[in-house]
Design a protein around this motif. Sequence first.
Motif, PDB file in Angstrom:
ATOM      1  N   GLU A  79       0.846  -1.193   0.000  1.00 12.84           N
ATOM      2  CA  GLU A  79       0.000   0.000   0.000  1.00 12.84           C
ATOM      3  C   GLU A  79       0.882   1.243   0.000  1.00 12.84           C
ATOM      4  OE1 GLU A  79      -3.142   0.142   2.932  1.00 12.84           O
ATOM      5  OE2 GLU A  79      -3.119  -2.049   3.078  1.00 12.84           O
ATOM      6  N   ILE A  80       0.623   2.137  -0.956  1.00 18.04           N
ATOM      7  CA  ILE A  80       1.355   3.397  -1.065  1.00 18.04           C
ATOM      8  C   ILE A  80       0.328   4.518  -1.149  1.00 18.04           C
ATOM      9  CG2 ILE A  80       2.920   4.772  -2.485  1.00 18.04           C
ATOM     10  CD1 ILE A  80       4.071   2.048  -3.502  1.00 18.04           C
ATOM     11  N   ASP A  81       0.323   5.402  -0.172  1.00 19.42           N
ATOM     12  CA  ASP A  81      -0.560   6.572  -0.182  1.00 19.42           C
ATOM     13  C   ASP A  81       0.330   7.803  -0.308  1.00 19.42           C
ATOM     14  OD1 ASP A  81      -2.360   4.590   0.455  1.00 19.42           O
ATOM     15  OD2 ASP A  81      -3.246   5.654   2.154  1.00 19.42           O
ATOM     16  N   SER A  82       0.359   8.396  -1.497  1.00 15.85           N
ATOM     17  CA  SER A  82       1.210   9.548  -1.763  1.00 15.85           C
ATOM     18  C   SER A  82       0.621  10.335  -2.922  1.00 15.85           C
ATOM     19  CB  SER A  82       2.618   9.079  -2.133  1.00 15.85           C
ATOM     20  OG  SER A  82       3.351  10.109  -2.776  1.00 15.85           O
ATOM     21  N   ASP A  83       0.354  11.625  -2.694  1.00 17.77           N
ATOM     22  CA  ASP A  83      -0.133  12.475  -3.777  1.00 17.77           C
ATOM     23  C   ASP A  83       0.884  12.550  -4.908  1.00 17.77           C
ATOM     24  OD1 ASP A  83      -2.487  13.009  -2.419  1.00 17.77           O
ATOM     25  OD2 ASP A  83      -1.892  15.027  -1.779  1.00 17.77           O
ATOM     26  N   GLU A  84       2.136  12.770  -4.557  1.00 16.00           N
ATOM     27  CA  GLU A  84       3.178  12.939  -5.574  1.00 16.00           C
ATOM     28  C   GLU A  84       3.290  11.714  -6.480  1.00 16.00           C
ATOM     29  OE1 GLU A  84       7.827  14.356  -5.926  1.00 16.00           O
ATOM     30  OE2 GLU A  84       6.827  14.394  -3.986  1.00 16.00           O
ATOM     31  N   ILE A  85       3.326  10.532  -5.895  1.00 17.60           N
ATOM     32  CA  ILE A  85       3.436   9.306  -6.689  1.00 17.60           C
ATOM     33  C   ILE A  85       2.161   9.056  -7.491  1.00 17.60           C
ATOM     34  CG2 ILE A  85       3.625   6.789  -6.537  1.00 17.60           C
ATOM     35  CD1 ILE A  85       5.628   7.233  -4.223  1.00 17.60           C
ATOM     36  N   THR A  86       0.992   9.241  -6.876  1.00 13.15           N
ATOM     37  CA  THR A  86      -0.279   9.004  -7.564  1.00 13.15           C
ATOM     38  C   THR A  86      -0.448   9.924  -8.763  1.00 13.15           C
ATOM     39  OG1 THR A  86      -1.302   8.276  -5.502  1.00 13.15           O
ATOM     40  CG2 THR A  86      -2.789   8.898  -7.280  1.00 13.15           C
ATOM     41  N   TYR A  87      -0.159  11.214  -8.599  1.00 17.61           N
ATOM     42  CA  TYR A  87      -0.362  12.158  -9.700  1.00 17.61           C
ATOM     43  C   TYR A  87       0.627  11.918 -10.834  1.00 17.61           C
ATOM     44  CZ  TYR A  87      -3.341  14.517  -6.306  1.00 17.61           C
ATOM     45  OH  TYR A  87      -4.323  14.811  -5.381  1.00 17.61           O
ATOM     46  N   CYS A  88       1.860  11.591 -10.509  1.00 17.85           N
ATOM     47  CA  CYS A  88       2.845  11.282 -11.554  1.00 17.85           C
ATOM     48  C   CYS A  88       2.454   9.992 -12.282  1.00 17.85           C
ATOM     49  CB  CYS A  88       4.242  11.165 -10.959  1.00 17.85           C
ATOM     50  SG  CYS A  88       5.522  10.964 -12.213  1.00 17.85           S
ATOM     51  N   LEU A  89       1.987   9.018 -11.535  1.00 21.00           N
ATOM     52  CA  LEU A  89       1.549   7.753 -12.121  1.00 21.00           C
ATOM     53  C   LEU A  89       0.368   7.980 -13.071  1.00 21.00           C
ATOM     54  CD1 LEU A  89       1.968   4.714 -12.220  1.00 21.00           C
ATOM     55  CD2 LEU A  89       0.615   4.515 -10.146  1.00 21.00           C
ATOM     56  N   ALA A  90      -0.525   8.895 -12.730  1.00 17.25           N
ATOM     57  CA  ALA A  90      -1.663   9.202 -13.601  1.00 17.25           C
ATOM     58  C   ALA A  90      -1.191   9.759 -14.945  1.00 17.25           C
ATOM     59  CB  ALA A  90      -2.600  10.193 -12.919  1.00 17.25           C
ATOM     60  N   ASP A  91      -0.103  10.534 -14.931  1.00 20.71           N
ATOM     61  CA  ASP A  91       0.431  11.107 -16.169  1.00 20.71           C
ATOM     62  C   ASP A  91       1.272  10.127 -16.974  1.00 20.71           C
ATOM     63  OD1 ASP A  91      -0.779  13.528 -15.636  1.00 20.71           O
ATOM     64  OD2 ASP A  91       1.003  14.388 -14.669  1.00 20.71           O
ATOM     65  N   HIS A  92       1.838   9.107 -16.311  1.00 18.12           N
ATOM     66  CA  HIS A  92       2.766   8.172 -16.970  1.00 18.12           C
ATOM     67  C   HIS A  92       2.436   6.732 -16.590  1.00 18.12           C
ATOM     68  CE1 HIS A  92       5.303  11.640 -17.936  1.00 18.12           C
ATOM     69  NE2 HIS A  92       5.141  12.017 -16.683  1.00 18.12           N
ATOM     70  N   GLN A  93       1.173   6.354 -16.652  1.00 21.20           N
ATOM     71  CA  GLN A  93       0.716   5.064 -16.124  1.00 21.20           C
ATOM     72  C   GLN A  93       1.503   3.873 -16.649  1.00 21.20           C
ATOM     73  OE1 GLN A  93      -3.383   4.125 -16.812  1.00 21.20           O
ATOM     74  NE2 GLN A  93      -3.192   2.090 -15.954  1.00 21.20           N
ATOM     75  N   ASP A  94       1.751   3.823 -17.926  1.00 26.16           N
ATOM     76  CA  ASP A  94       2.445   2.673 -18.507  1.00 26.16           C
ATOM     77  C   ASP A  94       3.952   2.856 -18.553  1.00 26.16           C
ATOM     78  OD1 ASP A  94       0.029   1.313 -18.896  1.00 26.16           O
ATOM     79  OD2 ASP A  94      -0.315   2.371 -20.788  1.00 26.16           O
ATOM     80  N   GLY A  95       4.454   3.913 -17.918  1.00 23.33           N
ATOM     81  CA  GLY A  95       5.872   4.211 -17.998  1.00 23.33           C
ATOM     82  C   GLY A  95       6.728   3.624 -16.893  1.00 23.33           C
ATOM     83  N   PHE A  96       6.109   3.064 -15.863  1.00 25.24           N
ATOM     84  CA  PHE A  96       6.867   2.553 -14.727  1.00 25.24           C
ATOM     85  C   PHE A  96       6.886   1.031 -14.729  1.00 25.24           C
ATOM     86  CE2 PHE A  96       5.339   6.723 -13.316  1.00 25.24           C
ATOM     87  CZ  PHE A  96       6.540   7.297 -12.938  1.00 25.24           C
ATOM     88  N   ASP A  97       8.037   0.452 -14.337  1.00 27.20           N
ATOM     89  CA  ASP A  97       8.139  -1.003 -14.287  1.00 27.20           C
ATOM     90  C   ASP A  97       8.644  -1.545 -12.947  1.00 27.20           C
ATOM     91  OD1 ASP A  97      10.839  -0.334 -14.467  1.00 27.20           O
ATOM     92  OD2 ASP A  97      11.087  -1.155 -16.476  1.00 27.20           O
ATOM     93  N   THR A  98       9.059  -0.635 -12.041  1.00 31.41           N
ATOM     94  CA  THR A  98       9.640  -1.066 -10.768  1.00 31.41           C
ATOM     95  C   THR A  98       9.236  -0.124  -9.635  1.00 31.41           C
ATOM     96  OG1 THR A  98      11.570  -1.885 -11.980  1.00 31.41           O
ATOM     97  CG2 THR A  98      11.811  -1.669  -9.607  1.00 31.41           C
ATOM     98  N   ILE A  99       8.989  -0.721  -8.461  1.00 31.97           N
ATOM     99  CA  ILE A  99       8.802   0.043  -7.230  1.00 31.97           C
ATOM    100  C   ILE A  99       9.946  -0.333  -6.299  1.00 31.97           C
ATOM    101  CG2 ILE A  99       7.336   0.471  -5.224  1.00 31.97           C
ATOM    102  CD1 ILE A  99       4.939  -0.402  -6.980  1.00 31.97           C
ATOM    103  N   GLU A 100      10.701   0.671  -5.851  1.00 30.10           N
ATOM    104  CA  GLU A 100      11.837   0.423  -4.959  1.00 30.10           C
ATOM    105  C   GLU A 100      11.535   1.033  -3.588  1.00 30.10           C
ATOM    106  OE1 GLU A 100      15.238   0.729  -8.445  1.00 30.10           O
ATOM    107  OE2 GLU A 100      14.794   2.486  -7.208  1.00 30.10           O
ATOM    108  N   ILE A 101      11.826   0.280  -2.545  1.00 24.85           N
ATOM    109  CA  ILE A 101      11.648   0.731  -1.171  1.00 24.85           C
ATOM    110  C   ILE A 101      13.033   0.738  -0.528  1.00 24.85           C
ATOM    111  CG2 ILE A 101      10.447   0.344   1.020  1.00 24.85           C
ATOM    112  CD1 ILE A 101       8.465   0.504  -1.316  1.00 24.85           C
ATOM    113  N   MET A 102      13.491   1.901  -0.109  1.00 24.13           N
ATOM    114  CA  MET A 102      14.818   2.043   0.482  1.00 24.13           C
ATOM    115  C   MET A 102      14.714   2.177   1.988  1.00 24.13           C
ATOM    116  SD  MET A 102      16.368   4.370  -2.466  1.00 24.13           S
ATOM    117  CE  MET A 102      15.068   4.315  -3.676  1.00 24.13           C
ATOM    118  N   LEU A 103      15.092   1.122   2.679  1.00 24.65           N
ATOM    119  CA  LEU A 103      15.036   1.070   4.142  1.00 24.65           C
ATOM    120  C   LEU A 103      16.404   1.389   4.717  1.00 24.65           C
ATOM    121  CD1 LEU A 103      13.175  -2.324   4.324  1.00 24.65           C
ATOM    122  CD2 LEU A 103      12.148  -0.106   4.753  1.00 24.65           C
ATOM    123  N   GLU A 104      16.402   1.926   5.924  1.00 26.18           N
ATOM    124  CA  GLU A 104      17.658   2.155   6.645  1.00 26.18           C
ATOM    125  C   GLU A 104      17.919   1.013   7.584  1.00 26.18           C
ATOM    126  OE1 GLU A 104      19.147   5.710   8.941  1.00 26.18           O
ATOM    127  OE2 GLU A 104      17.782   6.623   7.473  1.00 26.18           O
TER     128      GLU A 104
END
Length: 104
Positions: A79-104
């Motif tokens: 689950e990802i709740d983020s305005d920035e990611i959601t709005y960018c995804l709406a503009d480039h829906q088929d442009g992404f192929d990976t989700i990366e999570i960077m933990l410390e």
Amino acid sequence: MLSFKIIKLDIFQSYFFGEVEFRSDKFKVNIQNQRRGKVLKLPFEVKSKSEKVIVRMTGPDDLFVEDYLPYKGESEWLEIDSDEITYCLADHQDGFDTIEIMLE
């Protein structure tokens, strides 16, 4: 870093729902705006030294979007709740192929 391969991501009225693959395991993914605040939940338990983590979506041709989200524990889905990611995804829906999570 955790890397999820996007298998399918469909747009609905105000959110995205689909499927990702992590180390040959498949999980549902839900990406939406932050109406309940910024949130990251993972489909398995992880240990993080920091309360907030970087979530980045990437694609070919140097396309990416990222946000700094509070890790809120385990969920049935990714689950990802983020305005920035959601709005960018709406503009480039088929442009992404990976989700990366960077933990410390």
